[in-house]
Design a protein around this motif. Structure first.
Motif, PDB file in Angstrom:
ATOM      1  N   TYR A 183       0.831  -1.202   0.000  1.00 45.48           N
ATOM      2  CA  TYR A 183       0.000   0.000   0.000  1.00 45.48           C
ATOM      3  C   TYR A 183       0.871   1.260   0.000  1.00 45.48           C
ATOM      4  O   TYR A 183       0.586   2.221  -0.711  1.00 45.48           O
ATOM      5  CB  TYR A 183      -0.930   0.014   1.220  1.00 45.48           C
ATOM      6  CG  TYR A 183      -2.218  -0.770   1.023  1.00 45.48           C
ATOM      7  CD1 TYR A 183      -3.165  -0.367   0.087  1.00 45.48           C
ATOM      8  CD2 TYR A 183      -2.497  -1.900   1.789  1.00 45.48           C
ATOM      9  CE1 TYR A 183      -4.344  -1.068  -0.092  1.00 45.48           C
ATOM     10  CE2 TYR A 183      -3.681  -2.610   1.614  1.00 45.48           C
ATOM     11  CZ  TYR A 183      -4.603  -2.189   0.671  1.00 45.48           C
ATOM     12  OH  TYR A 183      -5.780  -2.887   0.487  1.00 45.48           O
ATOM     13  N   ILE A 184       1.937   1.260   0.806  1.00 47.19           N
ATOM     14  CA  ILE A 184       2.835   2.421   0.870  1.00 47.19           C
ATOM     15  C   ILE A 184       3.468   2.686  -0.495  1.00 47.19           C
ATOM     16  O   ILE A 184       3.445   3.808  -1.011  1.00 47.19           O
ATOM     17  CB  ILE A 184       3.945   2.202   1.928  1.00 47.19           C
ATOM     18  CG1 ILE A 184       3.353   2.137   3.344  1.00 47.19           C
ATOM     19  CG2 ILE A 184       4.996   3.328   1.855  1.00 47.19           C
ATOM     20  CD1 ILE A 184       4.329   1.636   4.406  1.00 47.19           C
ATOM     21  N   ILE A 185       4.022   1.629  -1.095  1.00 48.32           N
ATOM     22  CA  ILE A 185       4.723   1.780  -2.380  1.00 48.32           C
ATOM     23  C   ILE A 185       3.752   2.202  -3.477  1.00 48.32           C
ATOM     24  O   ILE A 185       4.066   3.054  -4.316  1.00 48.32           O
ATOM     25  CB  ILE A 185       5.440   0.466  -2.765  1.00 48.32           C
ATOM     26  CG1 ILE A 185       6.478   0.085  -1.712  1.00 48.32           C
ATOM     27  CG2 ILE A 185       6.113   0.603  -4.124  1.00 48.32           C
ATOM     28  CD1 ILE A 185       6.962  -1.360  -1.815  1.00 48.32           C
ATOM     29  N   GLN A 186       2.550   1.625  -3.473  1.00 47.74           N
ATOM     30  CA  GLN A 186       1.552   1.989  -4.491  1.00 47.74           C
ATOM     31  C   GLN A 186       1.193   3.471  -4.390  1.00 47.74           C
ATOM     32  O   GLN A 186       1.073   4.157  -5.412  1.00 47.74           O
ATOM     33  CB  GLN A 186       0.291   1.136  -4.335  1.00 47.74           C
ATOM     34  CG  GLN A 186      -0.782   1.463  -5.379  1.00 47.74           C
ATOM     35  CD  GLN A 186      -2.029   0.602  -5.246  1.00 47.74           C
ATOM     36  OE1 GLN A 186      -1.981  -0.503  -4.724  1.00 47.74           O
ATOM     37  NE2 GLN A 186      -3.149   1.109  -5.715  1.00 47.74           N
ATOM     38  N   CYS A 187       1.022   3.976  -3.165  1.00 44.01           N
ATOM     39  CA  CYS A 187       0.711   5.402  -2.978  1.00 44.01           C
ATOM     40  C   CYS A 187       1.824   6.276  -3.543  1.00 44.01           C
ATOM     41  O   CYS A 187       1.560   7.283  -4.204  1.00 44.01           O
ATOM     42  CB  CYS A 187       0.513   5.713  -1.495  1.00 44.01           C
ATOM     43  SG  CYS A 187      -1.027   5.087  -0.797  1.00 44.01           S
ATOM     44  N   PHE A 219       8.840   1.186  -8.807  1.00 41.51           N
ATOM     45  CA  PHE A 219       7.983   1.182  -7.615  1.00 41.51           C
ATOM     46  C   PHE A 219       6.870   0.146  -7.776  1.00 41.51           C
ATOM     47  O   PHE A 219       6.604  -0.652  -6.867  1.00 41.51           O
ATOM     48  CB  PHE A 219       7.358   2.567  -7.405  1.00 41.51           C
ATOM     49  CG  PHE A 219       8.094   3.441  -6.422  1.00 41.51           C
ATOM     50  CD1 PHE A 219       8.589   2.938  -5.233  1.00 41.51           C
ATOM     51  CD2 PHE A 219       8.265   4.792  -6.676  1.00 41.51           C
ATOM     52  CE1 PHE A 219       9.245   3.743  -4.319  1.00 41.51           C
ATOM     53  CE2 PHE A 219       8.928   5.611  -5.778  1.00 41.51           C
ATOM     54  CZ  PHE A 219       9.414   5.084  -4.602  1.00 41.51           C
ATOM     55  N   TYR A 220       6.203   0.180  -8.925  1.00 43.88           N
ATOM     56  CA  TYR A 220       5.104  -0.759  -9.159  1.00 43.88           C
ATOM     57  C   TYR A 220       5.603  -2.203  -9.169  1.00 43.88           C
ATOM     58  O   TYR A 220       4.942  -3.104  -8.649  1.00 43.88           O
ATOM     59  CB  TYR A 220       4.391  -0.431 -10.471  1.00 43.88           C
ATOM     60  CG  TYR A 220       3.366   0.660 -10.339  1.00 43.88           C
ATOM     61  CD1 TYR A 220       2.261   0.510  -9.503  1.00 43.88           C
ATOM     62  CD2 TYR A 220       3.479   1.849 -11.050  1.00 43.88           C
ATOM     63  CE1 TYR A 220       1.310   1.507  -9.371  1.00 43.88           C
ATOM     64  CE2 TYR A 220       2.526   2.866 -10.932  1.00 43.88           C
ATOM     65  CZ  TYR A 220       1.455   2.684 -10.087  1.00 43.88           C
ATOM     66  OH  TYR A 220       0.514   3.672  -9.954  1.00 43.88           O
ATOM     67  N   GLN A 221       6.770  -2.417  -9.758  1.00 42.53           N
ATOM     68  CA  GLN A 221       7.343  -3.773  -9.784  1.00 42.53           C
ATOM     69  C   GLN A 221       7.652  -4.249  -8.366  1.00 42.53           C
ATOM     70  O   GLN A 221       7.389  -5.402  -8.010  1.00 42.53           O
ATOM     71  CB  GLN A 221       8.615  -3.778 -10.629  1.00 42.53           C
ATOM     72  CG  GLN A 221       9.219  -5.178 -10.803  1.00 42.53           C
ATOM     73  CD  GLN A 221      10.487  -5.163 -11.624  1.00 42.53           C
ATOM     74  OE1 GLN A 221      11.294  -4.245 -11.507  1.00 42.53           O
ATOM     75  NE2 GLN A 221      10.672  -6.163 -12.464  1.00 42.53           N
ATOM     76  N   LYS A 222       8.182  -3.348  -7.540  1.00 45.01           N
ATOM     77  CA  LYS A 222       8.504  -3.697  -6.151  1.00 45.01           C
ATOM     78  C   LYS A 222       7.242  -4.046  -5.361  1.00 45.01           C
ATOM     79  O   LYS A 222       7.222  -5.019  -4.594  1.00 45.01           O
ATOM     80  CB  LYS A 222       9.242  -2.530  -5.489  1.00 45.01           C
ATOM     81  CG  LYS A 222       9.730  -2.820  -4.079  1.00 45.01           C
ATOM     82  CD  LYS A 222      10.458  -1.620  -3.496  1.00 45.01           C
ATOM     83  CE  LYS A 222      10.872  -1.870  -2.053  1.00 45.01           C
ATOM     84  NZ  LYS A 222      11.497  -0.672  -1.440  1.00 45.01           N
ATOM     85  N   ALA A 223       6.179  -3.258  -5.561  1.00 44.52           N
ATOM     86  CA  ALA A 223       4.910  -3.533  -4.876  1.00 44.52           C
ATOM     87  C   ALA A 223       4.359  -4.894  -5.292  1.00 44.52           C
ATOM     88  O   ALA A 223       3.857  -5.657  -4.462  1.00 44.52           O
ATOM     89  CB  ALA A 223       3.895  -2.435  -5.180  1.00 44.52           C
ATOM     90  N   ASP A 224       4.463  -5.199  -6.583  1.00 43.54           N
ATOM     91  CA  ASP A 224       3.987  -6.488  -7.099  1.00 43.54           C
ATOM     92  C   ASP A 224       4.788  -7.643  -6.488  1.00 43.54           C
ATOM     93  O   ASP A 224       4.221  -8.648  -6.044  1.00 43.54           O
ATOM     94  CB  ASP A 224       4.097  -6.504  -8.624  1.00 43.54           C
ATOM     95  CG  ASP A 224       3.737  -7.851  -9.222  1.00 43.54           C
ATOM     96  OD1 ASP A 224       2.675  -8.390  -8.880  1.00 43.54           O
ATOM     97  OD2 ASP A 224       4.540  -8.388 -10.011  1.00 43.54           O
TER      98      ASP A 224
END
Length: 411
Positions: A183-187, A219-224
């Motif tokens: 959630y943090i990374i997605q924001c 960022f999106y890759q890390k969240a995934d």
């Protein structure tokens, strides 16, 4: 801007009356309990009120949290635990695991769960605003700020309050590190999308836009990757979104990197960069279809029909054609077999969460008020067992109708 963001459902909770007959022995103690009940009810109402704005949300949340702190904080500033911390049972559902609630007889659990919902509200407010066709500069700033505030709340809960829970966090549920980190990374990633849109609108240096897009894709890759070990039944749809956004911004990065190479007279490399951009865009397009077909919590949409998606497709096509024309007339450079390595670092525009702290203890809590709660008068059967009237009903979230030409279909 007309962005599109995936959103998981809000957490739902059982009603709490804060009625402690016989335990609250003075009018001041009874009043603070009434204030808790009313402020909690009001805050829950605002979560699903489409007219609610950040100022209304902050005021309502601050009031409830300042009152709830009386169940948690020691008034004499010692490390001693407040005697009221375990007086009430709280039940909350999960954003991913549907209407299966968790219950804890712990005011810290309530503080964290309600704080989590406040953070989710900020992300949903940002999403509604960002989906508008003719968004103003001030509204774009509101979207950016709301996402950074949400990231700050999630971060504060993770670092300062979740470790204080007596009952261990359940695997795969909201308060577990994997989910809260995502959630943090997605924001942060979504806030950077706003930065990228602004940079494009103001025609900033293509190198800066490429670097920001590359950082956002990462960022999106890390969240995934953070969600990769979760049950796909619950996290599959969310992961499709994160994956497609990662591919989408890699396409952006290669597209603008190609423009940078062209201005440096490296037309052959520019063409190869644009070809790589096409590949990532095609992959994102395929993931859009998969996202729409994947069952699971969250919004239902057709992102490939969205304006922001179609615009990038046209930009890649036009830029590649321009590069090919220039190469055919001027440069006559060989197109490399390997795509250029993106080693881009943005020096500006990177998003950090806004630091968050819960409000100070409400002035109605005094040593006399706390002393007026006589825990020896609690009914013997008053245990952590859920009562029949504590049914958890799903929150009816605002019906967000898609804007014209957005391609969104929210269910």
């Amino acid at each position: 801007m007309t962005h599109w963001f995936h959103r998981n459902p809000l957490k739902a909770t059982a009603p709490v009356s804060f009625n402690y007959y016989g335990v609250a022995t003075t009018p001041a103690a009874t009043k603070v309990c009434n204030d808790l009940r009313l402020s909690r009810t009001r805050l829950l109402e605002l979560f699903t009120d489409s007219s609610c704005n950040p100022e209304m949300m902050k005021n309502a949340a601050d009031l409830y949290f300042s009152l709830l702190q009386g169940f948690i904080l020691s008034l004499d500033n010692t490390s001693q635990e407040c005697k009221l911390r375990y007086i009430q049972n709280f039940k909350w559902t999960d954003t991913l695991q549907g209407q299966v609630p968790s219950a804890q007889q712990d005011a810290v659990f309530e503080l964290i769960s309600m704080g989590f919902n406040v953070a989710l509200w900020y992300t949903k407010y940002a999403s509604r605003l960002a989906g508008k066709e003719d968004i103003t500069e001030d509204e774009a700033k509101d979207v950016h700020r709301s996402l950074k505030i949400a990231a700050g709340i999630f971060k504060h809960l993770k670092e300062s309050h979740i470790p204080k829970l007596i009952t261990p966090v359940e695997k795969g549920r909201d308060l577990e590190a994997r989910l809260i980190d995502s959630y943090i990374i997605q924001c942060q990633a979504e806030a950077q999308e706003v930065t990228i849109a602004r940079a494009i609108e103001l025609k900033h240096n293509p190198g800066l836009i490429a670097a920001l897009a590359y950082e956002t894709a990462n960022f999106y890759q890390k969240a995934d990757q953070t969600l990769s070990s979760l049950d796909p039944t619950y996290a599959g749809k969310w992961r499709k979104y994160l994956n497609l956004k990662s591919c989408f911004y890699m396409a952006y990065a290669y597209c603008y990197h190609g423009q940078t190479l062209l201005t440096s007279d490296k037309c052959g490399e520019a063409i190869r960069s644009l070809q790589e951009s096409e590949k990532f865009f095609a992959k994102a397009e395929a993931l859009c279809k998969e996202y729409g077909e994947t069952k699971g919590p969250g919004t239902t949409a057709k992102p490939s029909g969205h304006l922001f998606f179609r615009k990038l497709g046209s930009l890649i096509k036009n830029t590649l054609e321009k590069c090919q024309r220039e190469n055919g007339f001027i440069y006559f450079q060989k197109v490399p077999a390997e795509a250029p390595q993106l080693e881009l670092k943005a020096n500006y525009g990177l998003v950090e969460p806004v630091p968050f702290e819960f409000p100070a203890l409400n002035a109605h809590w005094t040593p006399e008020t706390v002393a007026a709660f006589d825990l020896t008068k609690r009914p013997k059967e008053d245990t952590a067992k859920p009562k029949p009237d504590e049914e958890v009903k799903p929150l009816k979230e605002p019906d967000i109708k898609p804007q014209k030409d957005s391609g969104c279909q929210i269910s």
